[in-house]
Structures are given as structure tokens and as C-alpha cells.
Scaffold this motif. Structure first.
Motif: not given
Length: 393
Positions: A168, A186, A188-190, A192, A194, A197, A218, A265, A267
Motif C-alpha cells: 500500500v 492512510l 481513511y484506510l485505518n 475504514k 471508504y 477515501y 478498495l 484485503d 485496504t
């Protein structure tokens, strides 16, 4: 400042009542036994650590640390995780013990929470650290052990999501060019998040091709076939190398018969900033948060002057118990209700049953106000009442 109400607890703290406590201990013993059978040795670290060492190395946000001062004015913290304290031990008390090391722990950790968040500030973790082993075999062992622990503890339906932080980071760096622009995505990914993101990606001044590459990230969730899809996004040799590591890992997990619960995954991104390679989280049906999580952290030990690759995972006991559902306690409990003149007889009966492995409460009848309600707590009641020594009623 108003005085706390007499029955109030500090935000995020909670009491553990007998039924939950016993269930937690039973499950924890099952987990520990499995870890020990794989060669892991349990250790204990102090509840208090120095902020400038373990506190700063822990990767927990500073505002989540419980801090206090010792008599010399040095800042201490209640340990916020167990990985950093174990790294300290390995680099000090165990500095002369050769790698690899297989260590395990069962300890509470402390992370301050906002009052309105409703999340616990103290919770128990049971986990392992495999230190000084940088191979795919170590990664497969950690994941296979975590999978086995979950199975043997009785969780019926679960999934282990596996990602790779290196992949990533390489993708975002290739497209965005600098860490600051990548940090927002990152985050936003942490979380979750989406939707956030996606919105942020669409606002970035990128080519349509790069925008689609970021959005495609995603969709990289699923079985082994996802690795081929990821390969088409991989920006460079490091990105491809990360995918090869995951392919090797999957083959090794098949050898362990532990691949059936694995999904990939991309994400997946942890708030624990010391992770450097694969990361993974265990999810159980009906539980909205991971019951277990872990990953590879190859740089953390260097902060304690004993650089070594390492990998580990932790079971989060409160979520884990929730995942097991409302299984009844199978432990049989007896009670002997006696009057004073039958006390010696009651003692002998209790001693005999305990010698056979039973759990027995001895209760003077005069100390019970409501016998019917009291009796509901037990599987069997033995009455030794009055001066006549006859059969139990």
C-alpha cells in the motif's frame, strides 16, 4: 470540581463480575495452553513503563496514554500495548539470549478513551511475539497459530484478513509522490472510512489513470485471485516483491491446513505505526471489531538497540469472549447447607467432594435469608440440617 458519585468508575474502566471472569479465565487457559504447545514461553512486564522509551515506541497516540510522575519527576505510562515492552525486555534482560525467541504474554493494557466513546480504557490481551525470524515461515507460523487458537477456543465462524503495508505504501508513494499526501488516505484506510477515501481521491489533482488505480485499491479484497489483480497495480519491484511474499505465505498456510479462513484485503492498514510488512486481523461473525490482530514489525527492536525482524499477534479477550456467545458454564457447582450441629459432617462431605475435583460451597443455613433464591445458583444442594444424621434431602 464536583466529587465523583460514589458508584462511578473512571471513563472506560469496568468491573468484571464472577460469571464473565470465570469464562474469561477458562478461555484464556485454553489459549495459553495452545501457545505453549507451539513452544512459546510466557513472560510478564511491569504495568508502568517510562514514557520516553516504551511510551514513545508503542505507536499509540500520545493523548491515549495514561501518564503519571514518579518521585524523581520522570514521566511514566501505564503500558498501552505489550509489543513495545517485550521489545525492551528482549533488548535488556534477554540481550544475551540468541534469536529467534518465541515469547507470549497475558496482560491488561491501558488506552485512554473519550467519555462519550463508550470504549474500554483497560482490556486484556493474550498474544505472542516471534522475534529474530524474518522468513515467510515465521509469518505462516504466527497466522496458523492464531487460526488454531480461534478454532480450539470454540469460535464457530471467523475470517482472517491479510494485507501488506509495504504494498500500500509503495502504491501511494508512486502515485502521490510524498508522505504528507499519502497520510490522509492512510488515515481513511485505518478508520475504514471508504467513503471519505473515495471522496478525497476524486478531489486530488491526478490523471484519470492514477485516480482509478487508487480507487481500485478498495476492490482488492477476496481470495488468492486478488493477488493477480493487485499485480496489475503494483508500481515497482518492491510492490511485486510484497505480492510474492503473500503468495508464498498462502502456500505455507495451506501446508498448515490454515488457509481456508484467509482472505486478502489491501485496504487493511493498522494504526500501529511500527508495522512494516504483512498485517492481519481476525473477525468473528456478529462482532464489529477485530477479535485478534497482528503483523510484522522489523524496525521496532532497533529503537532498543537490538535490531531484529519480528512478528506477533494479540487476542483481544473482551471481543473474543463476546464472539463465543452465551455458552453456559459447564462447571458443576454444589452447595452444602448445614446447621451448626452438623458442621463437622458438612466439612467432611465438602472435603470429600473437593478431593474428587468438585466445586463445593459450604453455607450455614442461618446465614441465608432466601433459601430458594440462593439455591438457584447451584446444580445440587446437600442439606445437613438438625441433629439427626440421615440421608440428604
Amino acid at each position: 470540581m464536583s466529587k465523583p458519585f460514589v458508584f462511578e468508575k473512571p471513563a472506560g474502566m469496568r468491573d468484571t463480575l464472577p460469571a464473565f471472569y470465570q469464562k474469561n479465565e477458562d478461555i484464556k487457559n485454553t489459549i495459553k495452553k495452545e501457545m505453549e504447545s507451539w513452544g512459546y514461553q510466557f513472560i510478564q512486564t511491569p504495568t508502568l513503563e517510562y514514557h520516553e522509551t516504551v511510551g514513545e515506541a508503542s505507536a499509540i497516540l500520545d493523548q491515549q496514554l495514561f501518564k503519571l510522575l514518579d518521585m524523581e519527576g520522570k514521566t511514566l505510562v501505564l503500558r498501552p500495548d505489550m509489543t513495545a515492552p517485550i521489545a525492551r525486555v528482549v533488548s535488556s534482560s534477554m540481550k544475551n539470549v540468541a534469536y529467534p525467541l518465541r515469547l507470549a504474554y497475558s496482560s491488561p493494557v491501558f488506552r485512554a478513551q473519550q467519555r462519550e466513546g463508550g470504549r474500554p480504557a483497560e482490556f486484556e490481551q493474550v498474544g505472542i511475539e516471534l522475534i529474530g525470524e524474518g522468513t515467510s515461515s515465521a509469518e505462516a507460523e504466527a497466522l496458523a497459530l492464531m487460526t488454531e487458537v480461534i478454532k480450539k477456543s470454540g469460535v464457530q465462524s471467523f475470517t482472517v484478513a491479510v494485507g501488506h503495508i509495504g504494498f500500500v505504501q509503495e502504491l501511494l508513494a508512486d502515485i502521490l509522490g510524498n508522505d504528507n499526501r499519502a497520510a490522509e488516505l492512510l488515515r481513511y484506510l485505518n478508520e475504514k472510512n471508504y467513503v471519505g477515501y473515495t471522496s478525497h481521491v476524486k478531489e486530488l489533482p491526478l490523471s484519470s489513470i492514477d485516480t482509478q488505480r487508487l480507487l481500485k485499491l478498495l476492490d482488492l479484497r477476496g481470495g488468492i485471485e486478488v493477488l493477480d489483480e493487485a499485480s496489475r497495480l503494483a508500481p515497482n519491484t518492491k510492490g511485486q516483491q510484497a505480492l510474492e511474499e503473500l503468495k508464498t505465505l498462502y502456500k505455507l498456510l495451506q501446508d498448515y491446513d490454515a488457509a481456508q479462513n484467509i482472505v486478502f484485503d489491501f485496504t487493511l492498514f493498522s494504526h500501529m505505526s511500527y508495522y512494516t510488512g504483512i498485517v492481519f486481523e481476525g473477525y468473528a461473525a456478529g462482532i464489529g471489531a477485530p477479535i485478534a490482530s497482528g503483523g510484522r514489525y522489523d524496525d521496532l527492536l532497533s529503537r532498543f538497540d537490538r535490531k531484529a525482524p519480528a512478528i506477533g499477534f494479540a487476542i483481544r479477550m473482551d471481543y473474543f469472549i463476546e464472539a463465543l456467545g452465551s455458552k453456559n458454564d459447564s462447571t458443576k457447582k454444589d452447595c452444602i447447607l448445614f446447621t451448626p450441629e452438623r458442621r463437622k459432617e458438612a466439612l467432611q462431605l465438602a472435603k470429600s467432594k473437593r478431593a474428587e475435583g468438585g466445586n463445593v460451597v459450604m453455607q450455614d443455613l442461618s446465614g441465608v435469608r432466601n433459601v430458594d433464591e440462593f439455591s438457584k445458583r447451584f446444580d445440587e444442594i446437600h442439606y445437613l440440617i438438625g441433629s439427626q444424621q440421615g440421608e440428604d434431602l
